[in-house]
Write an enzyme that holds these catalytic residues in place. Structure first.
Site, PDB file in Angstrom:
ATOM      1  N   GLU A  28      11.373  -6.287  -9.220  1.00 49.90           N
ATOM      2  CA  GLU A  28      10.576  -5.129  -9.620  1.00 49.90           C
ATOM      3  C   GLU A  28      11.434  -4.190 -10.463  1.00 49.90           C
ATOM      4  O   GLU A  28      12.153  -3.345  -9.903  1.00 49.90           O
ATOM      5  CB  GLU A  28      10.083  -4.371  -8.380  1.00 49.90           C
ATOM      6  CG  GLU A  28       9.225  -5.189  -7.442  1.00 49.90           C
ATOM      7  CD  GLU A  28       8.310  -4.311  -6.600  1.00 49.90           C
ATOM      8  OE1 GLU A  28       7.099  -4.499  -6.690  1.00 49.90           O
ATOM      9  OE2 GLU A  28       8.808  -3.422  -5.876  1.00 49.90           O
ATOM     10  N   TRP A  58       0.820  -1.224   0.000  1.00 51.61           N
ATOM     11  CA  TRP A  58       0.000   0.000   0.000  1.00 51.61           C
ATOM     12  C   TRP A  58       0.849   1.267   0.000  1.00 51.61           C
ATOM     13  O   TRP A  58       0.330   2.364  -0.110  1.00 51.61           O
ATOM     14  CB  TRP A  58      -0.965  -0.003   1.203  1.00 51.61           C
ATOM     15  CG  TRP A  58      -1.974  -1.115   1.164  1.00 51.61           C
ATOM     16  CD1 TRP A  58      -2.118  -2.082   0.191  1.00 51.61           C
ATOM     17  CD2 TRP A  58      -2.995  -1.386   2.139  1.00 51.61           C
ATOM     18  NE1 TRP A  58      -3.157  -2.918   0.499  1.00 51.61           N
ATOM     19  CE2 TRP A  58      -3.722  -2.526   1.696  1.00 51.61           C
ATOM     20  CE3 TRP A  58      -3.377  -0.781   3.349  1.00 51.61           C
ATOM     21  CZ2 TRP A  58      -4.794  -3.056   2.412  1.00 51.61           C
ATOM     22  CZ3 TRP A  58      -4.447  -1.315   4.071  1.00 51.61           C
ATOM     23  CH2 TRP A  58      -5.142  -2.437   3.608  1.00 51.61           C
ATOM     24  N   LYS A  59       2.146   1.115   0.164  1.00 46.86           N
ATOM     25  CA  LYS A  59       3.078   2.265   0.186  1.00 46.86           C
ATOM     26  C   LYS A  59       2.561   3.344   1.158  1.00 46.86           C
ATOM     27  O   LYS A  59       1.931   2.992   2.154  1.00 46.86           O
ATOM     28  CB  LYS A  59       3.286   2.789  -1.236  1.00 46.86           C
ATOM     29  CG  LYS A  59       3.746   1.676  -2.184  1.00 46.86           C
ATOM     30  CD  LYS A  59       4.258   2.173  -3.501  1.00 46.86           C
ATOM     31  CE  LYS A  59       4.671   0.981  -4.365  1.00 46.86           C
ATOM     32  NZ  LYS A  59       5.260   1.361  -5.635  1.00 46.86           N
ATOM     33  N   GLY A  63       1.378  -2.656  -6.322  1.00 44.96           N
ATOM     34  CA  GLY A  63       1.252  -1.337  -5.703  1.00 44.96           C
ATOM     35  C   GLY A  63      -0.121  -0.760  -5.992  1.00 44.96           C
ATOM     36  O   GLY A  63      -1.118  -1.103  -5.350  1.00 44.96           O
ATOM     37  N   GLY A  64      -0.191   0.106  -6.994  1.00 44.60           N
ATOM     38  CA  GLY A  64      -1.419   0.854  -7.322  1.00 44.60           C
ATOM     39  C   GLY A  64      -2.689   0.012  -7.342  1.00 44.60           C
ATOM     40  O   GLY A  64      -3.701   0.397  -6.739  1.00 44.60           O
ATOM     41  N   GLU A  79      12.097   2.179  -3.870  1.00 45.65           N
ATOM     42  CA  GLU A  79      11.816   3.532  -3.358  1.00 45.65           C
ATOM     43  C   GLU A  79      12.643   3.813  -2.114  1.00 45.65           C
ATOM     44  O   GLU A  79      13.071   4.940  -1.871  1.00 45.65           O
ATOM     45  CB  GLU A  79      10.306   3.680  -3.091  1.00 45.65           C
ATOM     46  CG  GLU A  79       9.523   3.748  -4.403  1.00 45.65           C
ATOM     47  CD  GLU A  79       8.131   3.146  -4.362  1.00 45.65           C
ATOM     48  OE1 GLU A  79       7.599   2.903  -3.262  1.00 45.65           O
ATOM     49  OE2 GLU A  79       7.571   2.903  -5.458  1.00 45.65           O
TER      50      GLU A  79
END
Ligand code: 13P
Length: 260
Positions: free
Chosen positions: A172, A11-12, A239-240, A102
């Site tokens: 990734e 979910w970052k 992710g998104g 990230e």
């Protein structure tokens, strides 16, 4: 050897507690009628601030496991703002994502730090999801494989075969993250098979056969079937598309259309 697939939502830095609660309830509702023995292992990784709440919401379901997005490698001490493996275990986490691009890019995490985190996670009884991946520049200059191999060797350095076998790796490619541009499935599979080979070199073939290696980077409901049909792709780090219950649930159900 059949490896149980994993569908993991990262979910970052998103979702207040209310959002996390509705997303969790939406996922629980979407998977409630699925036969667990045919399901992938579903993992969700909320922010630290939502972990306690999400942990309570999923505690009666064996269909979802909890992950954190980061940790420190020390067990306690003067590290303002950091969180230990023990604290995350206390909250009900089973997995911890480490080495996400990230974190490497914006928080200067090095291979050495990621290796220390992997050791601390395994020593604490949890499992690392170790991320690796190349930049577009590295891909275009033809150093993808050597870059990924060196990230993997460093991350797994000093771990026993048993520890490696139960760890998870996520490949990734950085240029595919959040860009809507997925890596071609055959190419993702080629890199993942290469990673499995590196694992075999530093351990043995049964360890390499056991470790689950995921693909991440713009995974969507429409891409997952093809990705899961590949020989070496054992699941996805999403992710998104994991931020909406509908799309995450669709990814889970679509992934189940592929026989493993
Ligand atoms: P997206 O699925 O948004 O591309 O993110 C992938 C990712 O970084 C998961 O960790």
């Amino acid at each position: 050897m059949t490896r149980r697939p994993i569908m993991a939502g990262n979910w970052k830095m998103n979702n207040l507690m209310n959002d996390s609660a509705s997303l969790t309830l939406g996922i629980l509702d979407g998977i409630k009628d699925l036969n667990e023995s045919q399901m992938p292992e579903v993992i969700i990784a909320p922010t630290f601030t939502s972990l306690a709440l999400v942990s309570r919401l999923i505690k009666d379901s064996s269909k979802i496991a909890l992950a954190a997005q980061n940790c420190h490698w020390e067990n306690s001490g003067a590290y303002t703002g950091e969180v230990t493996v023990g604290m995350l275990k206390d909250l009900g986490c089973k997995y911890i994502i480490i080495g996400h691009s990230e974190r490497r890019q914006y928080f200067s995490e090095t291979d050495e730090m990621i290796n220390k985190k992997a050791k601390s996670i395994l020593a604490g009884g949890l499992l690392p999801i170790i991320c690796c991946g190349e930049t577009l520049e590295q891909r275009e200059s033809g150093v993808t494989d050597e870059h990924i191999a060196s990230q993997i060797r460093a991350a797994l350095s000093g771990l026993s075969n048993e520890e490696i076998a139960k760890s998870v790796i996520a490949y990734e490619p950085i240029w595919a993250i959040g860009t809507g541009k997925t890596c071609d499935s055959a190419e993702a599979n080629r890199v993942i098979a290469m990673i499995r080979n590196v694992v075999k070199e530093i351990s043995d073939s049964s360890t390499a056969d056991s470790i689950r290696i995921l693909y991440g980077g713009s995974v969507k409901p429409a891409t997952i079937e093809e990705q899961m049909s590949m020989s070496d792709i054992d699941g996805a780090l999403i992710g998104g598309a994991s931020l909406k219950a509908d799309s995450f649930n669709e990814i889970i159900t679509n992934s189940m259309k592929v026989a493993v």
